[in-house]
Design an enzyme around this catalytic site. Structure first.
Site, PDB file in Angstrom:
ATOM      1  N   SER A  12       0.859  -1.175   0.000  1.00 32.03           N
ATOM      2  CA  SER A  12       0.000   0.000   0.000  1.00 32.03           C
ATOM      3  C   SER A  12       0.898   1.228   0.000  1.00 32.03           C
ATOM      4  CB  SER A  12      -0.940  -0.050   1.211  1.00 32.03           C
ATOM      5  OG  SER A  12      -1.937   0.934   1.114  1.00 32.03           O
ATOM      6  N   HIS A  39      -2.762  -1.181  -3.299  1.00 32.44           N
ATOM      7  CA  HIS A  39      -3.942  -0.352  -3.049  1.00 32.44           C
ATOM      8  C   HIS A  39      -3.812   0.911  -3.897  1.00 32.44           C
ATOM      9  CE1 HIS A  39      -4.262  -2.207   1.241  1.00 32.44           C
ATOM     10  NE2 HIS A  39      -4.688  -3.021   0.302  1.00 32.44           N
ATOM     11  N   ASP A 132      -4.095  -4.952   5.971  1.00 34.74           N
ATOM     12  CA  ASP A 132      -4.397  -5.834   4.851  1.00 34.74           C
ATOM     13  C   ASP A 132      -3.150  -6.647   4.521  1.00 34.74           C
ATOM     14  OD1 ASP A 132      -5.853  -6.999   2.800  1.00 34.74           O
ATOM     15  OD2 ASP A 132      -5.426  -5.396   1.372  1.00 34.74           O
TER      16      ASP A 132
END
Length: 189
Positions: A12, A39, A132
């Site tokens: 991310s 992401h 995540d």
């Protein structure tokens, strides 16, 4: 060293910079597919495949529905879709609810790939600002795969690899400089 039939990278915030340093080091004759889940906001960076292509001799492409995973190709999860790996080693795209506020979710890809590739899967979690990927790495370990994280000290945003380190039995903690060579060594197995 582990046997690898698929290598998946999740990240991310701060992970794109890592990829831009690691991809040029990867041997173009790598013996497995590399899947990248980052992401990203829907529709804002359709140039990502081109940007990554400029840093490697490997083929780089955004995933298409029902596409087969092939060695020597870098696959990028499309923005706003979960990327699943099916038992026949093809991709499917899913628009269900966000997981960890994210779609694509790293957890979803790690978990579905773990069931398919089992002990021949290697997953690496990079810099990021949420958890995540942590549950996904747990699944990877449960199926016998290998869990790798970016050394949190080298991460622009250390939260994601730190959460993995605190909650998963990590096999390898790598600096950015070690990642490319690690991938190349896996390819020589």
């Amino acid at each position: 060293m582990e046997r690898c039939d698929a290598f998946i990278i999740g990240g991310s915030a701060g992970s794109l910079e890592v990829l831009l340093k690691v991809l040029p080091v990867i041997n173009p004759a790598v013996s497995f597919p590399i899947v990248i889940i980052i992401h990203r906001k829907h529709g804002t960076d359709s140039l990502l495949p081109d940007l990554l292509s400029s840093r490697t001799k490997l083929k780089v492409k955004e995933v298409d529905e029902k596409e087969s995973l092939k060695a020597g190709t870098i696959y990028i999860a499309p923005s706003d879709y979960h990327l699943l790996v099916e038992q026949d080693r093809t991709f499917s795209l899913d628009y269900s609810e966000k997981v960890n506020y994210s779609r694509p979710s790293i957890d979803v890809t790690f978990q579905t790939a773990a069931e398919v590739y089992q002990d021949k899967l290697v997953c690496m979690l990079l810099s990021g600002s949420n958890a995540d990927g942590v549950n996904g790495l747990k699944s990877v370990k449960e199926w016998g795969g290998v869990a790798v994280i970016q050394n949190p000290i080298t991460a622009q945003v250390a939260y994601m690899p730190t959460q993995a380190q605190l909650n998963v039995d990590i096999d390898h903690v790598l600096s950015i400089e070690e990642m490319g060579e690690f991938i190349n060594l896996l390819s020589n197995r």
